[in-house]
Design a protein around this motif. Structure first.
Motif, PDB file in Angstrom:
ATOM      1  N   ARG A 234      75.920 -17.478  25.933  1.00  0.00           N
ATOM      2  CA  ARG A 234      76.391 -16.495  24.955  1.00  0.00           C
ATOM      3  C   ARG A 234      75.376 -16.412  23.823  1.00  0.00           C
ATOM      4  NH1 ARG A 234      82.305 -16.787  22.159  1.00  0.00           N
ATOM      5  NH2 ARG A 234      82.909 -15.585  24.004  1.00  0.00           N
ATOM      6  N   VAL A 235      74.962 -15.180  23.495  1.00  0.00           N
ATOM      7  CA  VAL A 235      73.990 -14.961  22.439  1.00  0.00           C
ATOM      8  C   VAL A 235      74.609 -14.057  21.378  1.00  0.00           C
ATOM      9  CG1 VAL A 235      72.995 -12.944  23.604  1.00  0.00           C
ATOM     10  CG2 VAL A 235      71.617 -14.223  21.963  1.00  0.00           C
ATOM     11  N   ASP A 236      74.183 -14.222  20.147  1.00  0.00           N
ATOM     12  CA  ASP A 236      74.597 -13.328  19.078  1.00  0.00           C
ATOM     13  C   ASP A 236      73.993 -11.955  19.368  1.00  0.00           C
ATOM     14  OD1 ASP A 236      75.030 -11.879  16.773  1.00  0.00           O
ATOM     15  OD2 ASP A 236      74.442 -13.485  15.402  1.00  0.00           O
TER      16      ASP A 236
ATOM     17  N   THR B 147      71.360 -15.215  36.064  1.00  0.00           N
ATOM     18  CA  THR B 147      71.934 -15.706  34.813  1.00  0.00           C
ATOM     19  C   THR B 147      72.880 -14.639  34.287  1.00  0.00           C
ATOM     20  OG1 THR B 147      69.940 -16.959  34.226  1.00  0.00           O
ATOM     21  CG2 THR B 147      71.476 -16.474  32.447  1.00  0.00           C
ATOM     22  N   LEU B 148      73.990 -15.071  33.729  1.00  0.00           N
ATOM     23  CA  LEU B 148      74.893 -14.159  33.015  1.00  0.00           C
ATOM     24  C   LEU B 148      74.689 -14.354  31.522  1.00  0.00           C
ATOM     25  CD1 LEU B 148      77.271 -12.195  32.644  1.00  0.00           C
ATOM     26  CD2 LEU B 148      78.822 -14.161  32.920  1.00  0.00           C
ATOM     27  N   ILE B 149      74.311 -13.301  30.826  1.00  0.00           N
ATOM     28  CA  ILE B 149      74.190 -13.323  29.374  1.00  0.00           C
ATOM     29  C   ILE B 149      75.350 -12.538  28.777  1.00  0.00           C
ATOM     30  CG2 ILE B 149      72.808 -12.622  27.383  1.00  0.00           C
ATOM     31  CD1 ILE B 149      70.325 -12.891  29.124  1.00  0.00           C
ATOM     32  N   GLU B 150      76.087 -13.179  27.914  1.00  0.00           N
ATOM     33  CA  GLU B 150      77.134 -12.488  27.166  1.00  0.00           C
ATOM     34  C   GLU B 150      76.601 -12.239  25.758  1.00  0.00           C
ATOM     35  OE1 GLU B 150      81.586 -13.153  25.223  1.00  0.00           O
ATOM     36  OE2 GLU B 150      80.692 -14.723  26.454  1.00  0.00           O
ATOM     37  N   ALA B 151      76.276 -10.991  25.459  1.00  0.00           N
ATOM     38  CA  ALA B 151      75.823 -10.621  24.122  1.00  0.00           C
ATOM     39  C   ALA B 151      77.053 -10.314  23.280  1.00  0.00           C
ATOM     40  CB  ALA B 151      74.892  -9.414  24.191  1.00  0.00           C
TER      41      ALA B 151
END
Length: 394
Positions: free
Chosen positions: A253-255, A280-284
């Motif tokens: 999780r990224v800001d 990869t799963l990125i949750e923005a």
């Protein structure tokens, strides 16, 4: 705009001074990667849930370039919204509030990488060097919204929620089969979608295929807190990035209001994919500050205080504050960018209004690459129908 080397650590020629110690996140949330606080304070590095250290090290000009991207993208988006309100577009899906997630991830892509958008990735489209007029033809209804995906390494906008994740996964599997993994020429794929799409079967099926086949793909979820009118808590009982573990690949999780962190996390995930380390799963983690589309009224399902709380985390304001604190940008620089954005928005408006109405028969032109007897027959039938009206043109 040049970018630093790949990997979790990216380096430019000269970095601006830093104000917080290495290893902190600046958020109080150990699972949220952040490199620039809402107040514009620069963080040296942040550690992801798997221990990966993220950092960037840009030149002053690169920092200014990111701010320019953010301002221009927001202004062009606002102009499109105004055009719709004035009856010049049929509908528009604004990205207001999500600029950092899109610009950061868009600039992290290498030339050979392929992007699969939804219908809101105007910032990524801009970063891929595509003329911003392109999607407006779709929303004005004067063309079929088509461009050559291979020319720009950017697929066409996808209206069906989540469908592009399967398209992207299939494309990524093809990269592996063609042996385009590893080395300087290695390729990766990024698929964009929203938090609401994670409830779609297509997205979960894409996760299964990508995980099983270790495909070179990054799933980039812009969690803007609402699936049209449904809040996040109606969609999931765990943070979205944690879902990746169930499919056998990492999640982070990224800001999403932090353009620096969005860049660093995306670049690292793309490098991993490109070098055979799989998805990869990125949750923005961001916020949709406006309506879902111009047909939506967000005041019916969320309160003003919530919007104001997120407005304090505005992605543009924090970069501007950073540039001011570090004396990288002055009043003349900000005025220059504002004027450039104003002129580009005006030019976009003029070009939209000048778009010619299409002939009805053009709807048949690109159904199949090599034509079809059935489509030919339907074209002739439509032509006869239009000719039946006295004085008609087609």
């Amino acid at each position: 705009m040049a970018r630093g080397d790949g990997g979790a650590t990216t380096r430019g020629k000269r970095a601006a001074p830093r104000t917080q110690k290495r290893g902190t996140t600046g958020t109080g949330d150990p699972n949220l990667v952040q490199l620039l606080t809402p107040e514009g304070e620069r963080i040296d590095s942040a550690t992801g849930p798997d221990g990966t250290e993220y950092r960037v090290d840009f030149t002053d000009e690169e920092y200014r370039g990111l701010y320019r991207d953010l301002v221009l993208v927001r202004k062009l988006d606002a102009e499109a919204t105004a055009l719709q309100r004035q009856g010049e577009l049929g509908i528009w899906a604004s990205l207001l509030g999500q600029e950092a997630a899109q610009v950061g991830s868009g600039r992290a892509l290498r030339t050979q990488d392929m992007a699969f958008p939804t219908y809101r990735e105007h910032g990524v489209l801009y970063c891929r060097g595509i003329d911003p007029i392109m999607p407006l033809g779709l929303f004005r209804g004067v063309d079929q919204g088509g461009w050559d995906p291979n020319e720009f390494k950017f697929n066409m906008y996808t209206i069906v929620i989540g469908a592009q994740t399967l398209h992207a996964t299939g494309y990524a599997m093809g990269i592996t089969m063609d042996g385009r993994i590893g080395g300087d020429e290695g390729e990766a794929v990024i698929a964009y979608f929203g938090d609401g799409a994670t409830s779609q079967g297509d997205v979960n099926e894409a996760f299964v295929w990508a995980g099983v086949f270790n495909s070179p793909i990054v799933f980039f979820c812009q969690n803007n807190q609402y699936a049209i009118s449904e809040p996040l808590e109606r969609q999931t009982r765990v943070p979205l990035y944690q879902r990746a573990a169930g499919f056998g690949f990492p999640g982070v999780r990224v800001d999403g209001n932090d353009v620096l962190a969005s860049y660093a996390v995306t670049r690292h995930a793309l490098d991993n994919a490109r070098n055979g380390q799989g998805p990869t799963l990125i949750e923005a983690y961001t916020y949709r500050m406006g309506a879902h589309t111009t047909t939506d009224d967000p005041t019916r399902y969320r309160i003003a205080s919530e919007v104001e709380a997120w407005r304090a985390k505005d992605p543009l304001a924090r970069v501007k504050a950073f540039l001011e604190k570090q004396q990288i940008g002055d009043e003349s620089f900000f005025a220059e960018i504002d004027e450039q954005a104003k002129q580009e928005a005006l030019h976009l408006r003029e070009r939209v209004l000048a778009m010619p109405d299409p002939q009805p028969s053009t709807i048949f032109d690109h159904v199949y690459a090599h034509g079809s007897p059935l489509v030919d027959a339907e074209r002739e039938q439509a032509a006869r129908y239009l000719e039946s009206f006295e004085g008609s043109a087609h």
